[in-house]
Enzyme design. Sequence first.
Site, PDB file in Angstrom:
ATOM      1  N   ALA A  18       0.860  -1.184   0.000  1.00 12.68           N
ATOM      2  CA  ALA A  18       0.000   0.000   0.000  1.00 12.68           C
ATOM      3  C   ALA A  18       0.897   1.235   0.000  1.00 12.68           C
ATOM      4  O   ALA A  18       2.068   1.154   0.341  1.00 12.68           O
ATOM      5  CB  ALA A  18      -0.880  -0.010   1.244  1.00 12.68           C
ATOM      6  N   GLU A  58       3.911  -5.837   6.965  1.00 14.80           N
ATOM      7  CA  GLU A  58       3.078  -4.850   7.653  1.00 14.80           C
ATOM      8  C   GLU A  58       3.413  -4.751   9.137  1.00 14.80           C
ATOM      9  O   GLU A  58       3.351  -3.676   9.734  1.00 14.80           O
ATOM     10  CB  GLU A  58       1.600  -5.191   7.488  1.00 14.80           C
ATOM     11  CG  GLU A  58       1.045  -4.946   6.107  1.00 14.80           C
ATOM     12  CD  GLU A  58       1.263  -6.127   5.158  1.00 14.80           C
ATOM     13  OE1 GLU A  58       2.140  -6.964   5.385  1.00 14.80           O
ATOM     14  OE2 GLU A  58       0.514  -6.189   4.158  1.00 14.80           O
ATOM     15  N   GLY A 112       0.569  -5.255   0.495  1.00 16.23           N
ATOM     16  CA  GLY A 112      -0.537  -5.305  -0.462  1.00 16.23           C
ATOM     17  C   GLY A 112      -0.116  -5.946  -1.767  1.00 16.23           C
ATOM     18  O   GLY A 112      -0.926  -6.564  -2.455  1.00 16.23           O
ATOM     19  N   GLU A 154      -0.492  -9.459  -1.333  1.00 16.45           N
ATOM     20  CA  GLU A 154      -1.936  -9.754  -1.283  1.00 16.45           C
ATOM     21  C   GLU A 154      -2.549  -9.748  -2.676  1.00 16.45           C
ATOM     22  O   GLU A 154      -3.433 -10.540  -2.978  1.00 16.45           O
ATOM     23  CB  GLU A 154      -2.633  -8.752  -0.363  1.00 16.45           C
ATOM     24  CG  GLU A 154      -2.232  -8.974   1.106  1.00 16.45           C
ATOM     25  CD  GLU A 154      -2.806  -7.929   2.028  1.00 16.45           C
ATOM     26  OE1 GLU A 154      -2.463  -6.733   1.864  1.00 16.45           O
ATOM     27  OE2 GLU A 154      -3.592  -8.287   2.919  1.00 16.45           O
TER      28      GLU A 154
HETATM   29  N1  T1G Z   1       4.608   3.487   0.214  1.00 15.78           N
HETATM   30  C1  T1G Z   1       5.099   4.710  -0.092  1.00 15.78           C
HETATM   31  N2  T1G Z   1       6.407   4.961  -0.386  1.00 15.78           N
HETATM   32  C2  T1G Z   1       7.237   3.901  -0.382  1.00 15.78           C
HETATM   33  C3  T1G Z   1       6.796   2.605  -0.090  1.00 15.78           C
HETATM   34  C4  T1G Z   1       5.420   2.412   0.224  1.00 15.78           C
HETATM   35  N3  T1G Z   1       4.913   1.210   0.484  1.00 15.78           N
HETATM   36  N4  T1G Z   1       7.875   1.773  -0.155  1.00 15.78           N
HETATM   37  C5  T1G Z   1       8.920   2.532  -0.494  1.00 15.78           C
HETATM   38  N5  T1G Z   1       8.548   3.817  -0.624  1.00 15.78           N
HETATM   39  C6  T1G Z   1       9.407   4.935  -1.031  1.00 15.78           C
HETATM   40  C7  T1G Z   1      10.496   5.206  -0.010  1.00 15.78           C
HETATM   41  O1  T1G Z   1      10.008   6.072   1.001  1.00 15.78           O
HETATM   42  C8  T1G Z   1      11.560   5.849  -0.881  1.00 15.78           C
HETATM   43  O2  T1G Z   1      11.141   7.180  -1.102  1.00 15.78           O
HETATM   44  C9  T1G Z   1      11.433   5.109  -2.200  1.00 15.78           C
HETATM   45  O3  T1G Z   1      10.108   4.537  -2.204  1.00 15.78           O
HETATM   46  C10 T1G Z   1      12.447   3.982  -2.351  1.00 15.78           C
HETATM   47  O4  T1G Z   1      12.322   3.169  -1.171  1.00 15.78           O
HETATM   48  C11 T1G Z   1      -2.567  -3.139   2.190  1.00 15.78           C
HETATM   49  C12 T1G Z   1      -1.553  -2.238   4.596  1.00 15.78           C
HETATM   50  C13 T1G Z   1      10.217  -1.831  -1.407  1.00 15.78           C
HETATM   51  C14 T1G Z   1      12.054  -3.042  -0.224  1.00 15.78           C
HETATM   52  O5  T1G Z   1       6.152  -2.184   4.079  1.00 15.78           O
HETATM   53  O6  T1G Z   1      10.383  -2.196   2.220  1.00 15.78           O
HETATM   54  O7  T1G Z   1       0.757  -2.937   2.104  1.00 15.78           O
HETATM   55  O8  T1G Z   1      13.133   8.348  -0.069  1.00 15.78           O
HETATM   56  O9  T1G Z   1      14.599   3.725  -0.303  1.00 15.78           O
HETATM   57  O10 T1G Z   1      15.915   0.326  -0.415  1.00 15.78           O
HETATM   58  O11 T1G Z   1      -2.333  -4.961   3.677  1.00 15.78           O
HETATM   59  O12 T1G Z   1      11.013   0.502   0.129  1.00 15.78           O
HETATM   60  O13 T1G Z   1      13.044   7.932  -2.554  1.00 15.78           O
HETATM   61  O14 T1G Z   1      11.489   9.610  -1.483  1.00 15.78           O
HETATM   62  O15 T1G Z   1      13.214   1.851   0.695  1.00 15.78           O
HETATM   63  O16 T1G Z   1      15.165  -0.253  -2.798  1.00 15.78           O
HETATM   64  C15 T1G Z   1       3.668  -2.782   3.118  1.00 15.78           C
HETATM   65  C16 T1G Z   1       7.948  -0.833   2.324  1.00 15.78           C
HETATM   66  C17 T1G Z   1       2.927  -1.506   3.227  1.00 15.78           C
HETATM   67  C18 T1G Z   1       7.221  -2.133   1.975  1.00 15.78           C
HETATM   68  C19 T1G Z   1      12.520  -1.004  -1.587  1.00 15.78           C
HETATM   69  N6  T1G Z   1       4.862  -2.619   2.318  1.00 15.78           N
HETATM   70  N7  T1G Z   1       9.034  -0.563   1.407  1.00 15.78           N
HETATM   71  O17 T1G Z   1      13.682  -0.726  -0.837  1.00 15.78           O
HETATM   72  O18 T1G Z   1      14.173   1.642  -1.642  1.00 15.78           O
HETATM   73  S1  T1G Z   1       1.451  -1.674   4.193  1.00 15.78           S
HETATM   74  C20 T1G Z   1       6.040  -2.307   2.888  1.00 15.78           C
HETATM   75  C21 T1G Z   1      10.210  -1.259   1.476  1.00 15.78           C
HETATM   76  C22 T1G Z   1       0.466  -2.665   3.234  1.00 15.78           C
HETATM   77  C23 T1G Z   1      -1.593  -4.016   2.925  1.00 15.78           C
HETATM   78  C24 T1G Z   1      -0.752  -3.230   3.907  1.00 15.78           C
HETATM   79  C25 T1G Z   1      11.307  -0.798   0.556  1.00 15.78           C
HETATM   80  C26 T1G Z   1      11.498  -1.705  -0.662  1.00 15.78           C
HETATM   81  P1  T1G Z   1      12.274   8.353  -1.326  1.00 15.78           P
HETATM   82  P2  T1G Z   1      13.637   2.614  -0.492  1.00 15.78           P
HETATM   83  P3  T1G Z   1      14.838   0.224  -1.434  1.00 15.78           P
END
Ligand code: T1G
Length: 680
Positions: A63, A125, A102, A105
């Site tokens: 998400a 999450e 997500g 999912e």
């Molecule tokens: N939402 C918004 N921005 C995100 C994002 C996300 N999910 N993931 C990464 N970014 C931005 C981050 O802030 C950075 O921004 C840029 O992307 C590169 O990220 C519905 C409720 C995917 C492994 O927890 O683990 O889904 O600093 O520097 O090292 O049930 O990002 O460039 O402006 O980390 O290559 C669940 C979170 C959400 C994954 C990539 N998903 N992201 O790592 O790059 S909740 C997560 C990561 C959800 C559902 C539930 C990592 C990555 P900027 P980065 P990276």
Amino acid sequence: MTNPISTQRDGEVLVVISNNPPVNALGQAVRAGLKEAIEAGLADDSVEAIVIRCDGRTFFAGADITEFGKPPVGPSLPEVLDAMEAGDKPVVAAIHGTALGGGCEVALACHYRVAVPSAKMGLPEVKLGLIPGAGGTQRLPRVIGAEAALPMVAIGNPIPARKAQAIGLVDEIVSEESLAADAIVFARSKIGQPVPRSSEGTANQDGVKNPDIFDQFRAKNGRKMRGFDAPNAAIEAVKLAGEMPFAEGVKKEREMFLKLVTGTQSAAMRHYFFAERAANKIDDIPADTPLIPIKKVGVIGAGTMGGGITMNFLSAGIPVTILEMQQDALDRGTGVMRKNYENTAKRGRMTMEQVDQAMGLLTPTLSYDDLADCDLVIEAVYENMDVKKEVFAKLDSVVKQGAILASNTSYLNVDEIALATKRPGYVLGLHFFSPANVMKLLEIVRGEKTRDDVLATCMKLAKTIGKIAAVSGVCPGFIGNRMLSPRQQQANALIMEGANYWDVDDVLLDFGFPMGPFQMADLAGIDIGWHRDPTKVTTVREALCAAGRFGQKNGKGFYDYDAARNRTPSDDVKAIIADFAAKEGTAQREISKDEIRERLLYPMVNEGAKILEEKMAQRASDIDVVWINGYGWPLYTGGPMFWADTIGLDTIVAGLEKYGLPVCDYLRGKAERGEKFNSQ
Ligand code: T1G
């Protein structure tokens, strides 16, 4: 905003493509585009199969975290996924990169999943203080079983594609080079067959047949889950997947998700997610500043710190020349490094080949001349300014021009050290935390004359060696130790004024720290630096040493220890402290745990405010990153500055004034204006 979702046709196969950089987060536009494309495909008789894939570096990575905390905007992900799964046309997820949250999912709601070998899948999450909110806790156990689902949902680490295939989460591993084409071929091969739906899977019955797995998982992971709300909710949700029909289970999952997403812990952990990434950015240096190539590193000192620092580079494949003054110290240091690697290999976290590879990059030496062609030299010698200056003057004369000279000092003035060289622009601090090969935090200390490219190079290098770095200005203790100091002062004052020392430790333990200051003193050894004269008692520690209480090492320090090193408060120590306080003329009284917590933590917030006021940190969230990664501040409160925001800066100010403790202008001003440190 252009629609991030596009479609292509390959005969009877509809390909739905997301292009939402940087990580194809499932923001509102993506969800709406997905819904529209899938509904159209399901309604179009000429479409007999659907492939969902993403452009860019990864399949949907979850998400859009920036949407949390704001009013939800439809369509919701569950409604998109349920409609897709309910269809009779085979839908195939084509996975590369990291299908997380997500994203995982979405893949689970597809009827099939194909992935390239380098892909990963996970439900992280829980690392954001949440549980999956789009059916993940109910579909995953139905596909791979509750036992296999538990670590994925409650710990949140991703698994590689081949493991996902082995446990039934991925149907086929396809070539890295032809994911799109292979997914279409796979989809075509499923046309006309009844579609398998994750929500109808029965693998979750393993948790029904063996209900002990849930408590066993809790017991095994209790320590790392301590204080966090989400992991227990995750376990409960996975358990529910075996106890109720899918439709009911997703309702319960949604309830639990909504409770968590509106709670303080998730707000704190989402704050930290962005804080850790913000810390990489140096506001006044252009992002495209050319970096200095670091091909060879020199480390001075092969002791605990020098060896730990060295291992970070060896593990990242960067050759290191390590210098000591004596051969036996050099041999001891290199021996400890090899032993550390071999222990890691024994735990199965690296192979012996990798141990030899890492150690093969190490060049021990007794001669400064061997450092001449290093691109970066880090000194980790005795914490004394004269010694440091001597080392830097020597380095300046030996190491090639343009090389970076860094000090691992934990509080000395880096500007003063720089003046011992003719290249102050190439001097800065790289403050590692012990054990340096384990602790994630690196404080990068920016000297007055440190060049932009030098600073930018070290920030990038931090990420290369797996560190989480924050920039600090030059001040005693930089960010972390500077804020530790008022907490230590209050801890010592509190026990002199009558607080039970075990209450001081327990208050910090209950708050979520791994250990309190007196437990730490016993662990490190109370007699470190003791002058060995039992008749000379000027501090509580000296009083304890005079009584032969040196800490865990001899079974008694602040606490008494049994053979298993379990601690018991000691009435003798309580009396020793009372006697010492009486001699010092300090009256004692009972002190509540509330007062203890406020006097330990509020002065830290004030010190953090002073650090911001003096611009010794770029932003409040950097201070949170330092304390969470360097000192065990509990992640679920977001760090000292975020925590202060959640309890209110006016409360902090009132508390400090109640105990006659200092309030800096910056903190008082923010409190009076009703502001927060971290602009939410
Ligand atoms: N939402 C918004 N921005 C995100 C994002 C996300 N999910 N993931 C990464 N970014 C931005 C981050 O802030 C950075 O921004 C840029 O992307 C590169 O990220 C519905 C409720 C995917 C492994 O927890 O683990 O889904 O600093 O520097 O090292 O049930 O990002 O460039 O402006 O980390 O290559 C669940 C979170 C959400 C994954 C990539 N998903 N992201 O790592 O790059 S909740 C997560 C990561 C959800 C559902 C539930 C990592 C990555 P900027 P980065 P990276």
